[in-house]
Design an enzyme around this catalytic site. Structure first.
Site, PDB file in Angstrom:
ATOM      1  N   GLN A  75       3.274 -11.562  -4.583  1.00 44.89           N
ATOM      2  CA  GLN A  75       3.490 -10.412  -3.687  1.00 44.89           C
ATOM      3  C   GLN A  75       2.220  -9.576  -3.541  1.00 44.89           C
ATOM      4  OE1 GLN A  75       5.794  -9.359  -1.570  1.00 44.89           O
ATOM      5  NE2 GLN A  75       6.925 -11.239  -1.897  1.00 44.89           N
ATOM      6  N   SER A  76       1.071 -10.227  -3.536  1.00 47.23           N
ATOM      7  CA  SER A  76      -0.201  -9.511  -3.472  1.00 47.23           C
ATOM      8  C   SER A  76      -0.364  -8.739  -2.157  1.00 47.23           C
ATOM      9  CB  SER A  76      -1.332 -10.523  -3.618  1.00 47.23           C
ATOM     10  OG  SER A  76      -2.555  -9.964  -3.205  1.00 47.23           O
ATOM     11  N   ASN A  77      -0.612  -7.436  -2.266  1.00 42.50           N
ATOM     12  CA  ASN A  77      -0.917  -6.637  -1.072  1.00 42.50           C
ATOM     13  C   ASN A  77      -2.300  -6.981  -0.538  1.00 42.50           C
ATOM     14  OD1 ASN A  77       1.449  -4.806  -1.174  1.00 42.50           O
ATOM     15  ND2 ASN A  77       0.562  -4.234  -3.144  1.00 42.50           N
TER      16      ASN A  77
END
Ligand SMILES: Cc1ncc(COP(=O)(O)O)c(C=O)c1O
Length: 337
Positions: A74-76
């Protein structure tokens, strides 16, 4: 400083510096201001936009036509790298830890929507993934694809320049205009580049304001070393004689709780307070942990009668991929009945 001009305009800048009066009244401590870097504009916004303005400029300068980066599922940072690539007409490959999800949600959904190619790396650690990227890069070059490899979080000296500029061009003038000299700048620290840039920006501006980093996972010593390394590398790029030691980096790792990505009760409380008192969305992985650290310090009496600036670094898309906030709300509902 000509190095600070080597950027592409990707974000909606400057972001506002807002008063958080209801949160201030509720906590009865310092006046709280929020620097709204959740509103940097590009595809959901967040702190990584500022880093990418410099990293993407470096990529183009090197003749790359494909941005590559790594991160958690879920890396921004991965999402915003995909958005930057789309804006610039570049390809994008994201190497994400974990397995391909059955359902696309949160940042992964946005990564795909933004046209990035996703490579799921299972349990592999970052050194292993970087080696895979190098191998893939050599193969892709034969097909005319020139990659630019961005390390995790965009936390390199080049990326940190985004926060040097944020301080010198935005935060310091905004504070001066508001007649404000904060007792601290508060930030979530993950891979350390944001904090490093903030510290260097303040030094360049000649402002002796401490930066308080609240770890979202890594232990304090690791983060102190990383922040100092990035800070000193960025100072060399700028040609300024500011060199710091790890001990000068102020990190509190208490809010990280049992680890990266695992929300704490204090973080969930902070998330609800920001939402319900200020209409501001935090995320449970980064910003809510930093806010929880700030709130705990305020409740202990720190910064009483002073002012603090909380840097909101974004991250809300992950709210739609994790069930921690939903479970917390359900529990709260049961208690209300
Ligand atoms: C929303 C958000 N806040 C804070 C951070 C931490 O920034 P840094 O990695 O520069 O320490 C990140 C990093 O991914 C992030 O996505």
């Amino acid at each position: 400083m000509p190095v600070l001009d080597k950027r592409l305009e990707l974000g909606h800048l400057p972001t506002p510096l807002e008063r958080a009066d209801k949160l201030t009244d509720f906590l009865a401590g310092p006046r709280i201001f929020i620097k709204r870097d959740d509103a940097t504009g590009l595809a959901g916004g967040g702190n990584k936009v500022r880093k990418l303005e410099y990293l993407a400029a470096a990529a183009l300068e090197q003749g790359a036509n494909c941005l590559v980066t790594v991160g958690g599922p879920q890396s921004n940072h991965a999402r915003l790298t995909a958005a930057a690539a789309a804006r610039l007409g570049l390809k994008c490959r994201l190497y994400l830890q974990g397995q391909a999800p059955r359902k696309l949600a949160g940042n992964i959904l946005l990564d795909r929507l933004l046209g990035a190619e996703l490579v799921f790396c299972g349990e592999a650690g970052y050194p292993e993934i970087y080696a895979q990227i190098d191998r893939d890069g050599a193969r892709l070059r034969e097909q005319g694809v020139e990659i630019y490899k961005i390390p995790v979080g965009g936390s390199t000296p080049v990326g940190a320049l985004g926060y040097v500029r944020a301080v010198t061009e935005e935060l310091v003038p905004q504070c001066r205009q508001a007649g404000l000299r904060p007792a601290a700048i508060i930030v979530a620290a993950g891979s350390g580049g944001t904090m490093a840039g903030l510290m260097l920006g303040l030094a360049v501006a000649g402002w002796e304001v401490p930066v308080c980093g609240y770890s979202v996972g890594p232990d304090a010593r690791t983060l102190q070393r990383e922040v100092a390394d990035i800070h000193n590398g960025a100072a060399r790029l700028l040609g300024v004689p500011h060199c710091i030691q790890p001990e000068q980096v102020c990190i509190d790792a208490t809010p990280s709780g049992t680890g990266y990505g695992i929300a704490t009760p204090q973080a969930l409380e902070a998330l609800a307070l920001f939402a319900r008192l200020e209409g501001i969305l935090l995320d449970s992985v980064y910003t809510a942990k930093a806010a929880a650290g700030m709130i705990a310090d305020i409740r202990r009496g720190r910064w009483k009668d002073e002012a603090v600036v909380f840097l909101h670094t974004g991250g809300w898309p992950a709210l739609f991929a994790k069930d921690d906030v939903e479970l917390w709300l359900r529990e709260e509902g049961e208690q209300c009945r």
